[in-house]
Motif scaffolding. Structure first.
Motif, short mmCIF file in Angstrom:
data_model
loop_
_atom_site.label_atom_id
_atom_site.label_comp_id
_atom_site.label_asym_id
_atom_site.label_seq_id
_atom_site.Cartn_x
_atom_site.Cartn_y
_atom_site.Cartn_z
N LEU A 1 16.46 -16.59 1.12
CA LEU A 1 17.22 -15.96 0.06
C LEU A 1 16.44 -14.86 -0.65
N THR A 2 15.14 -15.05 -0.82
CA THR A 2 14.31 -14.07 -1.54
C THR A 2 13.51 -13.19 -0.58
N SER A 3 13.86 -13.16 0.67
CA SER A 3 13.07 -12.40 1.65
C SER A 3 13.15 -10.89 1.44
N HIS A 4 14.16 -10.42 0.75
CA HIS A 4 14.29 -8.97 0.51
C HIS A 4 13.60 -8.53 -0.78
N PHE A 5 13.07 -9.44 -1.57
CA PHE A 5 12.42 -9.08 -2.83
C PHE A 5 11.20 -8.17 -2.64
N PRO A 6 10.34 -8.42 -1.65
CA PRO A 6 9.21 -7.49 -1.48
C PRO A 6 9.66 -6.05 -1.19
N LEU A 7 10.71 -5.88 -0.39
CA LEU A 7 11.21 -4.53 -0.10
C LEU A 7 11.74 -3.87 -1.36
N ILE A 8 12.50 -4.61 -2.16
CA ILE A 8 13.03 -4.05 -3.40
C ILE A 8 11.89 -3.69 -4.35
N ALA A 9 10.87 -4.56 -4.43
CA ALA A 9 9.73 -4.28 -5.29
C ALA A 9 8.99 -3.03 -4.83
N ILE A 10 8.80 -2.87 -3.54
CA ILE A 10 8.13 -1.67 -3.01
C ILE A 10 8.95 -0.43 -3.32
N ILE A 11 10.25 -0.51 -3.16
CA ILE A 11 11.12 0.64 -3.45
C ILE A 11 11.04 1.01 -4.93
N LEU A 12 11.09 0.01 -5.82
CA LEU A 12 11.06 0.31 -7.26
C LEU A 12 9.69 0.82 -7.71
N PHE A 13 8.61 0.20 -7.22
CA PHE A 13 7.28 0.71 -7.57
C PHE A 13 7.10 2.13 -7.04
N SER A 14 7.55 2.39 -5.83
CA SER A 14 7.44 3.74 -5.26
C SER A 14 8.23 4.75 -6.08
N MET A 15 9.42 4.35 -6.50
CA MET A 15 10.24 5.25 -7.30
C MET A 15 9.57 5.53 -8.65
N SER A 16 9.03 4.52 -9.29
CA SER A 16 8.38 4.72 -10.58
C SER A 16 7.19 5.65 -10.46
N PHE A 17 6.34 5.39 -9.49
CA PHE A 17 5.15 6.24 -9.32
C PHE A 17 5.53 7.65 -8.90
N SER A 18 6.57 7.80 -8.08
CA SER A 18 6.96 9.15 -7.65
C SER A 18 7.60 9.94 -8.78
N ILE A 19 8.34 9.29 -9.65
CA ILE A 19 8.92 10.00 -10.80
C ILE A 19 7.81 10.51 -11.71
N TYR A 20 6.85 9.64 -12.01
CA TYR A 20 5.74 10.06 -12.87
C TYR A 20 4.91 11.15 -12.21
N SER A 21 4.58 10.97 -10.94
CA SER A 21 3.77 11.98 -10.22
C SER A 21 4.53 13.29 -10.08
N GLY A 22 5.83 13.21 -9.87
CA GLY A 22 6.63 14.42 -9.75
C GLY A 22 6.61 15.26 -11.00
N THR A 23 6.72 14.61 -12.16
CA THR A 23 6.66 15.37 -13.41
C THR A 23 5.27 15.98 -13.61
N MET A 24 4.24 15.25 -13.20
CA MET A 24 2.88 15.80 -13.31
C MET A 24 2.70 17.01 -12.40
N VAL A 25 3.20 16.93 -11.16
CA VAL A 25 3.06 18.03 -10.21
C VAL A 25 3.84 19.25 -10.70
N ILE A 26 5.03 19.04 -11.21
CA ILE A 26 5.83 20.17 -11.72
C ILE A 26 5.14 20.81 -12.92
N ASP A 27 4.60 19.99 -13.82
CA ASP A 27 3.86 20.55 -14.96
C ASP A 27 2.65 21.35 -14.49
#
Length: 185
Positions: A6-32
């Motif tokens: 039942l929880t086998s997809h949790f690691p994939l969701i966690a990786i997707i969310l962590f990746s999205m968080s870090f990419s949003i922050y890094s993207g704003t830094m790169v644009i600045d």
């Protein structure tokens, strides 16, 4: 509904969310940084502002996704190796106990989406998730380990991750120095 997977997809969701968080922050830094260098205004002449932001977000998300997926693969391998070396469990019951720890990373990945406004906070959320999962892992497997085996397992993890981080940091420092040395100044 009770199912072992039942929880086998949790690691994939966690990786997707962590990746999205870090990419949003890094993207704003790169644009600045691009705006500070004066390159961003030239890029807008050829591409739309939204197109640049979305492309940068996707590329950074893909990069972080690969990094976190590789780290999960390495962490799973280290966990299983440590259990191979120090546990007397031959049936894999310890791994079944530890699988529920994917909740830890899922919860912290959701928190990371909120913490995207501050880079230090974002890294702190990720590291806190790793430390809490490590304590969860130790707690769950400690029932079947002797005191010596438990200490060996803890030192194995600490030694591996310290060596891994030092090796990656050293490689990045060598790469940075070679790039700086090759600049025609």
């Amino acid at each position: 509904m009770k199912n072992a997977y039942l929880t086998s997809h949790f690691p994939l969701i966690a990786i997707i969310l962590f990746s999205m968080s870090f990419s949003i922050y890094s993207g704003t830094m790169v644009i600045d940084y691009l705006q500070e260098l004066g390159l961003y205004s030239g890029m807008i002449e050829f591409f739309s502002e939204r197109g640049i932001q979305l492309t940068l977000l996707f590329v950074l998300w893909f990069f972080y996704f690969m990094v976190f997926a590789a780290m999960k693969l390495i962490a799973d391998t280290v966990n299983e190796l440590s259990l191979l070396f120090f546990s007397k469990d031959e049936e894999g019951k310890e791994l079944q106990k530890v699988r529920r720890g994917s909740w830890v990373f899922l919860i912290f990945s959701i928190i990371s989406v909120i913490a995207v406004v501050n880079g230090f906070l974002l890294v702190a959320v990720f590291l806190a998730g790793c430390v809490i999962y490590f304590f969860y892992f130790i707690y769950k497997v400690s029932e079947s380990l002797s005191a010596g085996a438990l200490m060996g397992l803890i030192f194995f993890h600490i030694l591996f991750w310290a060596t891994f981080l030092l090796a990656v940091s050293y490689a990045m420092l060598i790469l940075y120095n070679s790039v700086i040395a090759s600049l025609p100044i």
